[in-house]
Design a protein around this motif. Structure first.
Motif, PDB file in Angstrom:
ATOM      1  N   GLN A  15      37.162  50.488   1.839  1.00 58.71           N
ATOM      2  CA  GLN A  15      38.272  51.324   2.261  1.00 58.71           C
ATOM      3  C   GLN A  15      39.415  50.458   2.800  1.00 58.71           C
ATOM      4  O   GLN A  15      39.226  49.288   3.133  1.00 58.71           O
ATOM      5  CB  GLN A  15      37.809  52.314   3.336  1.00 58.71           C
ATOM      6  CG  GLN A  15      36.684  53.222   2.893  1.00 58.71           C
ATOM      7  CD  GLN A  15      37.105  54.138   1.733  1.00 58.71           C
ATOM      8  OE1 GLN A  15      38.245  54.596   1.684  1.00 58.71           O
ATOM      9  NE2 GLN A  15      36.178  54.386   0.818  1.00 58.71           N
ATOM     10  N   LEU A  16      40.598  51.059   2.879  1.00 56.60           N
ATOM     11  CA  LEU A  16      41.765  50.309   3.336  1.00 56.60           C
ATOM     12  C   LEU A  16      41.613  49.842   4.775  1.00 56.60           C
ATOM     13  O   LEU A  16      42.029  48.730   5.122  1.00 56.60           O
ATOM     14  CB  LEU A  16      43.021  51.172   3.184  1.00 56.60           C
ATOM     15  CG  LEU A  16      43.501  51.409   1.742  1.00 56.60           C
ATOM     16  CD1 LEU A  16      44.735  52.308   1.745  1.00 56.60           C
ATOM     17  CD2 LEU A  16      43.819  50.085   1.056  1.00 56.60           C
ATOM     18  N   ASN A  17      41.015  50.675   5.628  1.00 53.82           N
ATOM     19  CA  ASN A  17      40.838  50.248   7.020  1.00 53.82           C
ATOM     20  C   ASN A  17      39.859  49.090   7.122  1.00 53.82           C
ATOM     21  O   ASN A  17      40.001  48.205   7.971  1.00 53.82           O
ATOM     22  CB  ASN A  17      40.371  51.432   7.879  1.00 53.82           C
ATOM     23  CG  ASN A  17      39.110  52.078   7.321  1.00 53.82           C
ATOM     24  OD1 ASN A  17      38.646  51.715   6.238  1.00 53.82           O
ATOM     25  ND2 ASN A  17      38.562  53.046   8.045  1.00 53.82           N
ATOM     26  N   THR A  18      38.861  49.061   6.222  1.00 55.06           N
ATOM     27  CA  THR A  18      37.932  47.928   6.193  1.00 55.06           C
ATOM     28  C   THR A  18      38.639  46.657   5.745  1.00 55.06           C
ATOM     29  O   THR A  18      38.465  45.584   6.342  1.00 55.06           O
ATOM     30  CB  THR A  18      36.758  48.230   5.246  1.00 55.06           C
ATOM     31  OG1 THR A  18      36.120  49.436   5.645  1.00 55.06           O
ATOM     32  CG2 THR A  18      35.752  47.091   5.272  1.00 55.06           C
ATOM     33  N   GLU A  76      41.784  46.050   6.015  1.00 51.40           N
ATOM     34  CA  GLU A  76      42.738  45.666   7.062  1.00 51.40           C
ATOM     35  C   GLU A  76      42.048  44.882   8.170  1.00 51.40           C
ATOM     36  O   GLU A  76      42.590  43.904   8.695  1.00 51.40           O
ATOM     37  CB  GLU A  76      43.401  46.913   7.627  1.00 51.40           C
ATOM     38  CG  GLU A  76      44.507  46.611   8.625  1.00 51.40           C
ATOM     39  CD  GLU A  76      45.194  47.875   9.119  1.00 51.40           C
ATOM     40  OE1 GLU A  76      46.112  47.758   9.946  1.00 51.40           O
ATOM     41  OE2 GLU A  76      44.808  48.967   8.650  1.00 51.40           O
ATOM     42  N   SER A  77      40.828  45.287   8.525  1.00 56.83           N
ATOM     43  CA  SER A  77      40.080  44.547   9.551  1.00 56.83           C
ATOM     44  C   SER A  77      39.623  43.189   9.033  1.00 56.83           C
ATOM     45  O   SER A  77      39.600  42.205   9.771  1.00 56.83           O
ATOM     46  CB  SER A  77      38.877  45.366  10.016  1.00 56.83           C
ATOM     47  OG  SER A  77      37.976  45.602   8.927  1.00 56.83           O
ATOM     48  N   SER A  85      40.022  39.168   0.872  1.00 56.16           N
ATOM     49  CA  SER A  85      40.561  40.488   1.218  1.00 56.16           C
ATOM     50  C   SER A  85      42.001  40.632   0.744  1.00 56.16           C
ATOM     51  O   SER A  85      42.390  41.683   0.207  1.00 56.16           O
ATOM     52  CB  SER A  85      40.486  40.689   2.737  1.00 56.16           C
ATOM     53  OG  SER A  85      39.158  40.546   3.193  1.00 56.16           O
TER      54      SER A  85
END
Length: 324
Positions: free
Chosen positions: A61-64, A66-67, A80
């Motif tokens: 996912q995008l939040n993953t 981003e982290s 990433s």
């Protein structure tokens, strides 16, 4: 007497057997201790090579992602970033947003989108930009980057290309790569010549063609590379002629001086001869050329124990009857 002799033999046999048994016990004990030590040793677990499959990549996912971009490992951050760039360039809506952004009249927005497009584009994904929308967007971005106070491009010894605005250099980079791999027809149809190249400050009307030809002959940059590719097509020649930058009867004047004068060594030798005020005689035959090179051969012998001087140079003795 035999009794004592028999006792001595028995004693020696006893001590021999006892010594051998002790040696065997020590050897067995060492073997057991060594084996126990090897089994008790905590060996480091070697990491297994793990490969990210396409399914795993698509499931992130995008939040993953981003982290992961803030991870301490450079390798994880790099992977990433590549995943995000691949998704952006292969996503039609994201590409259209970037192409729309590079045509934004606001300079900062245009620069931000150009940098994003440069980051997401790689040689494998360059084909995504070989479309009508991309060419028109790049030409429009160049048109918005025109400098109304640009000095005339009439100095043959000054190459201003590296000092151009970053937005122009990024657009020219994309265009150079695109027409280097594909035909320049879409770029010409997007009116690159009329909307940007012809609007450069080529000086007064009567000097435009002369300054343009002079620029093409003396400069070597992305602009000249693009124009040379455009000029190879009939459509490109017509565009240059209509813009007043090119005439068919002056086609040979667009050849740069480096091509006319040969390779770098020949140009250096030619300039050197002119600087000392002598003209090199034309070598009439291969034999004469061989003799000239033979006379220039020399050996330098110096082991570094003394300063270098002319006594360390050994030249061939001239042959009798040979030209000097």
């Amino acid at each position: 007497m035999p009794i004592f002799g028999s006792s001595a033999v028995q004693a020696s046999v006893f001590w021999g057997v006892l010594g051998f048994g002790g040696l065997v016990a020590v050897g067995v004990g060492q073997f057991a201790v060594r084996r126990w030590r090897d089994e008790a040793e905590l060996k480091p677990i070697l990491p297994k090579a793990q490969y990210i499959t396409q399914d795993t990549e698509d499931s992130l996912q995008l939040n993953t992602l981003e982290s992961l971009l803030g991870h301490y490992s450079f390798l994880i951050r790099d992977i990433s970033a590549k995943i995000i760039c691949d998704r952006a360039i292969n996503d039609g809506s994201s590409l259209e947003i970037l192409l729309w952004g590079i045509t934004n009249p606001d300079y900062n927005e245009r620069l931000k989108n150009l940098k994003a497009l440069a980051i997401t584009t790689c040689p494998e994904s360059l084909k995504q930009l070989h479309c009508w929308k991309a060419y028109t967007a790049l030409v429009r971005s160049l048109e918005l980057s025109l400098d109304p106070e640009q000095p005339p491009l009439d100095d043959p010894d000054w190459d201003e290309c590296q000092l151009r605005d970053i937005t122009e250099k990024l657009c020219l980079m994309f265009i150079s790569q695109l027409i280097g791999n594909y035909k320049p027809d879409l770029l010409i149809k997007a009116k690159f010549v009329e909307k940007w190249l012809a609007k450069q400050n080529w000086g007064p009307e009567e000097k435009r063609a002369d300054n343009f030809i002079q620029y093409m002959r003396h400069k070597s940059n992305r602009i000249t590379d693009i124009v040379h590719i455009i000029r190879e097509t009939t459509l490109g020649q017509e565009a240059l002629i209509n813009a007043g930058l090119f005439h068919r009867d002056r086609d040979n004047e667009l050849v740069d001086e480096g091509t006319m004068m040969g390779n770098a060594s020949d140009r250096f030798a030619f300039i050197l001869d002119l600087s000392v005020g002598r003209a090199r005689s034309v070598e009439q035959s291969a034999e004469e050329q061989r003799l000239r090179h033979r006379h220039r051969e020399a050996m330098v012998l110096n082991d570094g124990s003394r300063p270098f001087n002319s006594d360390d140079i050994f030249q061939r003795e001239p042959e009798l009857g040979s030209p000097s």
